[in-house]
Structures are given as structure tokens and as C-alpha cells.
Scaffold this active site. Structure first.
Site, short mmCIF file in Angstrom:
data_model
loop_
_atom_site.label_atom_id
_atom_site.label_comp_id
_atom_site.label_asym_id
_atom_site.label_seq_id
_atom_site.Cartn_x
_atom_site.Cartn_y
_atom_site.Cartn_z
NE ARG A 1 -13.48 -8.51 2.04
CZ ARG A 1 -12.55 -9.12 2.76
NH1 ARG A 1 -12.82 -9.55 3.96
NH2 ARG A 1 -11.35 -9.32 2.27
N GLY B 1 -1.15 -3.23 4.23
CA GLY B 1 -0.64 -2.36 3.15
C GLY B 1 -0.96 -0.89 3.35
N GLY C 1 -5.57 -3.65 5.04
CA GLY C 1 -5.12 -4.06 3.71
C GLY C 1 -6.32 -4.03 2.78
CG ASN C 2 -6.57 -5.39 -1.25
OD1 ASN C 2 -6.83 -4.27 -1.66
ND2 ASN C 2 -5.56 -6.11 -1.70
N GLY C 3 -8.47 -6.41 2.79
CA GLY C 3 -9.39 -6.70 3.88
C GLY C 3 -8.93 -5.84 5.06
CG ASN D 1 -2.18 -16.57 2.63
OD1 ASN D 1 -3.36 -16.90 2.51
ND2 ASN D 1 -1.81 -15.38 3.03
NE ARG E 1 -4.55 -15.50 6.55
CZ ARG E 1 -4.61 -14.26 6.13
NH1 ARG E 1 -3.85 -13.87 5.14
NH2 ARG E 1 -5.41 -13.40 6.71
CG HIS F 1 -7.29 -9.48 9.32
ND1 HIS F 1 -8.08 -8.37 9.09
CD2 HIS F 1 -6.91 -9.92 8.10
CE1 HIS F 1 -8.17 -8.16 7.78
NE2 HIS F 1 -7.47 -9.10 7.17
CE LYS G 1 -0.73 -12.94 -1.85
NZ LYS G 1 -1.41 -12.02 -0.95
N GLY H 1 -2.06 0.55 6.36
CA GLY H 1 -1.55 0.98 7.67
C GLY H 1 -0.05 1.20 7.66
CD GLU H 2 2.69 -3.32 6.60
OE1 GLU H 2 3.48 -3.42 5.65
OE2 GLU H 2 2.01 -4.27 7.00
CG ASN H 3 3.09 0.96 2.46
OD1 ASN H 3 4.31 1.09 2.55
ND2 ASN H 3 2.51 -0.21 2.32
CD GLU I 1 -1.66 -11.72 7.79
OE1 GLU I 1 -0.85 -11.22 6.98
OE2 GLU I 1 -2.88 -11.52 7.74
P1 ADP Z 1 -4.00 -7.74 1.25
O1 ADP Z 1 -5.06 -7.52 2.28
O2 ADP Z 1 -4.55 -8.21 -0.06
O3 ADP Z 1 -2.79 -8.52 1.74
P2 ADP Z 1 -2.26 -5.43 1.41
O4 ADP Z 1 -2.00 -5.60 2.86
O5 ADP Z 1 -1.13 -5.60 0.46
O6 ADP Z 1 -3.49 -6.27 0.89
O7 ADP Z 1 -2.85 -3.94 1.23
C1 ADP Z 1 -3.27 -3.46 -0.01
C2 ADP Z 1 -3.68 -1.99 0.18
O8 ADP Z 1 -2.54 -1.25 0.63
C3 ADP Z 1 -4.17 -1.35 -1.12
O9 ADP Z 1 -5.31 -0.54 -0.87
C4 ADP Z 1 -2.99 -0.47 -1.48
O10 ADP Z 1 -3.36 0.64 -2.24
C5 ADP Z 1 -2.50 -0.05 -0.12
N1 ADP Z 1 -1.14 0.50 -0.22
C6 ADP Z 1 0.00 -0.13 -0.57
N2 ADP Z 1 1.02 0.75 -0.64
C7 ADP Z 1 0.50 1.97 -0.35
C8 ADP Z 1 1.04 3.29 -0.26
N3 ADP Z 1 2.32 3.54 -0.50
N4 ADP Z 1 0.20 4.29 0.09
C9 ADP Z 1 -1.11 4.06 0.33
N5 ADP Z 1 -1.68 2.84 0.27
C10 ADP Z 1 -0.89 1.82 -0.07
#
Ligand code: ADP
Length: 397
Positions: free
Chosen positions: A241, A328, A210-212, A11, A93, A181, A18, A330-332, A382
Site C-alpha cells: 500500500r 513483523g 507489518g505488511n500493513g 482473525n 477481529r 490497528h 487465523k 518492528g520486532e525483527n 492482537e
Molecule cells: P502482517 O501485517 O501480515 O501480520 P507481519 O506483522 O507478520 O505481517 O509482518 C510481515 C513483515 O515483517 C514482512 O515485511 C517481513 O519481511 C517482515 N519481517 C519478518 N521477519 C523479519 C526479519 N527477521 N527482518 C526483517 N523483516 C522481517
């Protein structure tokens, strides 16, 4: 597929490569790693095995590293650290496959030339996705390479979801909504019915945050609409963005503020979203920990826009059975999920506050048992989706 047969997934982005290695018929993750800071500063490589032990690390302090140098290093590293594993395929990817590349396929010089022509559709990503393919083709030509496209999952969307209200001579040039995505959504569509069989034929909106960030409406596992469009800058506000923008704003920036194309592009892709609104950071964790009202405003705007898009995507599906959080954020982010679900109460979403606060690792349902709309967290994967596709393509070849 023998136990030691492996699929490597690459990727490659603008400043990083990666990789992951999956082995055996079950495609168990056996190694993963990345090279970061390509082209600027000190490039850094790290690789870890399945138990997260570091199996390789290196810094490049004597000048910048490019994709080709990075790939040369990775291929050398793979050859000396394969530990008896035989590479049967390399899956890549690839952000854009246009209309023609609607499924994973073997990559050779001719296909690469075709994909090269799509670079104007994704100038910031596609060249970086293709560079490692050329490297492997030159350095290990006997290894089958498979391209997996982020647009492919969306190719079957209804025409109305794909077309802009533009004259057909412009649409015919390929100016249409593609959606991105797709590998993440395809993975979600593949695992959700395993977790809850009733969802196999359901109307699902998934949010990859995530970042995107984007959202996708799926009916029985098929993409029906998505928030990203012609490019990956449409839809939700993201880390840097802006997401959906009245196109009149672009005209204003150019005509009245005298900004040129490069300046507008930089504004929309690198200086907007969570970073632009907060003026603090593109990182959700940093914003959630901040007391600054601008951080709150950026998060609130993202939540609001997710809510608006959710309504729109539910309309495209004619109703909603499940909402999925991934990526990132959505999961956290317990707080963001709670806010989105609070605003979606009108659709029949009832979050289980304790299940949400438990912040589950892995695939989990976080809605109340009697919630009309089931809410799930599905960690993005992915890479595994690409490994599965790559294996299918080589086994069918
Ligand atoms: P990418 O799109 O680059 O793969 P990720 O899916 O890793 O990015 O998502 C990155 C985002 O997830 C960042 O905004 C980061 O702050 C957020 N994130 C990661 N862990 C947490 C957390 N524990 N609580 C809130 N946001 C989080």
C-alpha cells in the site's frame, strides 16, 4: 473461568482465517492455526499446540475453498480436537466499527446487520471479518460471539485528529479519520506500564510495522492521533500500500492516465509501497537481503516517512517519552529500528546499539539508560487482546 474453559479468537482476512485458543483464567495460549489460500490454489490448514507441535494439517486439492467451507471445517475440527476444553466465547477481529461501535460487544443477527452497513467504509476487509460470525451463528448458535473493533481504540481521539478539512455535510456522512490497528495499540498500552510503570502516564508513539503499517500517538494509554485515516491505506508506505498520497495524484491518474476506480484501487493497495518502489518484493526480509539499489530506496523511503510521521505524532502529543516498535518489521528488523532511531536523535532518542542488535524476543527496552526517549520492542499480540475482551464481555453478560 475454569482451567479447561477456552476462548477462541478468529482473525479472518480476504484469503485466510487465523485462529487461536486461550484457556483458563490466565488465558494461556493452547492452540493456534490458520487456513490459507482461500478462493485460489490449494487451501492449506495447519494447527499447532502450545509447544508448536502440529496437531492438524490438511490440503484442499480438489478445488477452491471459501470462508464458509473453511469455517465449517474449523468448527468440525474444534469439536473433535477440543480435548476436554469448553468454548465459552469466540472473539472476532473486526476491522471497522464506525463511530457507534467503540467497545467490544456481543454479536447477534441485529448487530451483524448494523455492521453490514459499514461495509462501504472497509469493503476489502469487513465482509471477510463478518463471514465467520455468520458461520458460527448458523452452526453453533449457543456460543457467545464477541466483536472487537480495530477502530474502537481511536474513537476518543480529539476532534481535530479525526476530522478532514471538508464541508460538514461530507464529514457527517462518516468521512473522517478512524485509525486502525487499534487492538495492537491497546495491547501495547496495556503491557508497557507492566514493563516500566513510569510509562503509564507517558506520551508514547507506537509503530505497528507489518505488511500493513501504521503509527499511533498515545497519551497515558489513550489514542490521540494515528497515521491511518478513513481507510487503512493512509499514512506510512506498507508492503503493497502506498500510504499518504496527495489526493491530486488520484485525480491525475483518473483524468490524465484514464485509470478507472478499480485500477486506482489496485495500484494503491496492491502495487505500491515496498513492492511498488523496489519493483522486487513487498517483504522486508527480501529487500534487506538484496543488493539492488531499488530495494535500498524502498527501505529508505519507509524510514524517512516513519521519521516524518514520528515528528507529527510527537507534535500531537506535545513531546515524546517513549517510542515502541511492533509488528513483523518492528520486532525483527535491527537495521530499520537503528535507522529510525538515528533520524529521531533530535527528539532525544538514543538507541543502545547492542541491545538493538541482540534482537530481543519479547518485550524489551533497547535505548540507552540516559536516553530522554525510551525505546521499546513489544511483540504484537492482537489475539490476546481480543481473548481478554471476549472473556470480559461474557463474564459481564
Ligand atoms: P502482517 O501485517 O501480515 O501480520 P507481519 O506483522 O507478520 O505481517 O509482518 C510481515 C513483515 O515483517 C514482512 O515485511 C517481513 O519481511 C517482515 N519481517 C519478518 N521477519 C523479519 C526479519 N527477521 N527482518 C526483517 N523483516 C522481517
Amino acid at each position: 473461568m475454569l482451567a479447561n474453559d477456552s476462548v477462541i479468537v478468529i482473525n479472518a482476512g480476504s484469503s485466510s482465517i487465523k485462529f487461536s485458543m486461550y484457556s483458563g483464567a490466565a488465558l494461556d495460549l493452547t492452540m493456534r492455526g490458520k487456513i490459507e489460500n482461500l478462493y485460489s490454489g490449494v487451501a492449506h490448514f495447519i494447527a499447532q499446540d502450545a509447544a508448536d507441535s502440529v496437531v492438524g494439517e490438511r490440503h484442499w486439492r480438489d478445488g477452491p475453498l471459501d470462508h464458509e467451507g473453511g469455517m465449517r471445517f474449523l468448527i468440525d475440527f474444534a469439536q473433535t480436537h477440543l480435548d476436554g476444553h469448553r468454548v465459552v466465547a469466540v472473539g472476532h477481529r473486526i476491522v471497522h466499527g464506525g463511530v457507534a461501535h467503540s467497545r467490544p460487544q456481543l454479536l447477534d443477527a441485529a448487530v451483524l446487520d448494523e455492521l453490514q452497513k459499514l461495509i462501504p467504509l472497509a469493503p476489502l476487509h469487513l465482509p471477510h471479518n463478518l463471514a465467520p460470525v455468520r458461520s458460527v451463528l448458523a452452526m453453533a448458535p449457543h456460543v457467545p460471539q464477541i466483536g472487537c473493533f480495530d477502530t474502537a481504540f481511536h474513537v476518543g481521539q480529539p476532534a481535530a485528529a479525526q476530522e478532514f478539512a471538508l464541508p460538514s455535510n461530507i464529514t457527517d456522512l462518516g468521512v473522517r479519520r478512524y485509525g486502525f490497528h487499534g487492538l495492537s495499540y491497546e495491547y501495547i498500552a496495556s503491557v508497557l506500564p507492566q514493563a516500566e510503570p513510569g510509562l503509564a502516564h507517558a506520551r508514547v508513539v507506537a509503530a505497528h510495522l507489518g505488511n500493513g503499517a501504521s503509527m499511533c500517538a498515545m497519551d497515558a494509554g489513550r489514542s490521540m492521533a494515528s497515521t491511518m485515516g478513513f481507510t487503512a491505506v493512509d499514512g506510512l508506505p506498507m508492503g503493497t500500500r502506498c500510504g499518504a498520497l496527495d489526493p491530486g495524484v488520484v485525480l491525475y491518474l483518473m483524468q490524465e492516465l484514464g485509470m478507472d476506480v478499480a485500477a486506482v484501487q489496485k495500484l494503491m493497495y496492491q502495487q505500491s509501497g515496498l513492492l511498488g518502489v523496489s519493483g522486487i518484493s513487498s517483504d522486508m526480509r527480501t529487500l534487506e537481503q538484496s543488493d539492488d539499489p531499488r530495494a535500498r530506496k524502498a527501505i529508505d523511503l519507509m524510514v524517512y516517512r516513519i521519521g516524518r510521521e514520528l515528528g507529527s505524532l510527537a507534535a500531537a502529543l506535545g513531546g515524546l517519552d517513549a517510542l515502541v516498535f511492533s509488528g513483523g518489521i518492528g520486532e525483527n528488523s535491527v537495521a530499520l529500528r537503528a535507522a529510525v532511531c538515528r533520524d529521531a536523535a533530535w527528539l532525544g532518542v538514543q538507541l543502545d546499539a547492542d541491545a538493538n542488535a541482540a534482537n530481543p524476543r519479547g518485550i524489551a527496552r533497547i535505548s540507552k539508560a540516559d536516553s530522554k526517549v525510551a525505546v521499546w520492542v513489544v511483540p504484537a499480540n492482537e489475539e490476546l487482546m481480543i481473548a481478554r475482551h471476549a472473556l470480559e464481555v461474557v463474564e459481564a453478560a
